[in-house]
Design a protein around this motif. Sequence first.
Motif, short mmCIF file in Angstrom:
data_model
loop_
_atom_site.label_atom_id
_atom_site.label_comp_id
_atom_site.label_asym_id
_atom_site.label_seq_id
_atom_site.Cartn_x
_atom_site.Cartn_y
_atom_site.Cartn_z
N UNK A 165 -3.18 -2.80 -7.05
CA UNK A 165 -2.27 -3.75 -7.23
C UNK A 165 -2.63 -4.74 -8.03
N UNK A 166 -3.82 -5.16 -8.03
CA UNK A 166 -4.14 -6.41 -8.91
C UNK A 166 -4.00 -6.05 -10.29
N UNK A 167 -4.16 -4.90 -10.59
CA UNK A 167 -3.92 -4.39 -12.24
C UNK A 167 -2.51 -4.54 -12.63
N UNK A 168 -1.89 -4.01 -11.55
CA UNK A 168 -0.36 -3.65 -11.73
C UNK A 168 0.34 -5.21 -11.86
N UNK A 216 6.01 10.49 0.21
CA UNK A 216 4.95 10.66 1.15
C UNK A 216 5.38 10.11 2.45
N UNK A 217 5.57 10.85 3.51
CA UNK A 217 5.84 10.60 4.82
C UNK A 217 7.30 9.76 4.90
N UNK A 218 8.18 10.09 4.07
CA UNK A 218 9.42 9.55 4.04
C UNK A 218 9.61 8.12 3.23
N UNK A 219 8.54 7.91 2.44
CA UNK A 219 8.55 6.61 1.38
C UNK A 219 8.34 7.18 -0.02
N UNK A 220 8.99 6.89 -0.69
CA UNK A 220 9.04 7.00 -2.23
C UNK A 220 7.87 6.00 -2.70
N UNK A 262 0.97 -1.33 -0.02
CA UNK A 262 0.15 -0.22 0.06
C UNK A 262 0.85 1.23 0.08
N UNK A 263 2.04 1.18 0.56
CA UNK A 263 3.04 2.40 0.44
C UNK A 263 3.72 2.55 -0.81
N UNK A 264 3.81 1.42 -1.74
CA UNK A 264 4.39 1.63 -2.90
C UNK A 264 3.87 2.65 -4.08
N UNK A 265 2.56 2.58 -3.99
CA UNK A 265 2.04 3.69 -5.16
C UNK A 265 1.14 4.67 -4.22
#
Length: 163
Positions: free
Chosen positions: A83-86, A134-138, A70-73
């Motif tokens: 994520x299912x579509x990715x 976002x909040x330190x996460x790319x 969830x923090x990857x996109x």
Amino acid sequence: MSLRRTIAALSLTAFAMGGLAACGGGDDERETAPAPTTSAQETATVPTAAELTGLLDRASDPAVPVEEKVDLVEGGAEAPEIFDQIAALKAEQGAGVTITGVAEGDIPGTLIANAVITQPGQEDINVQAQFINQNGQWQLQKSFACALITNAGLQPPATCAAA
């Protein structure tokens, strides 16, 4: 979907994102420097091309639980179905994305990354992917993820309508 359509659509998306970043200001002709801050966006280190490729690989890996993706996109927590579509891009079409170069974007907390999209039986496609901190996460920007899904002919999740 044809290679030319995909290139045109992704290039248009990158152009539009760049154009939006260039827009600004109002009628005020004075320019004021932004106040210095110490936000997580500014203190985050710029990831390498290999690290961003790894981020995309994890986002498209069906073996990785959605809770870990969830923090990857951007907006992934609100729309985990993306994520299912990715993953379908990789599983159904054999598509892969490799980041080959990274540069800081014009807007603090953004990255522009040169990427190569590979797909069996087609020529490689060079595009620019956008990432946001976002909040330190790319994270991969939602608009780019949605463009990939849509241009591959897959059904985009409802969250893409707002992108």
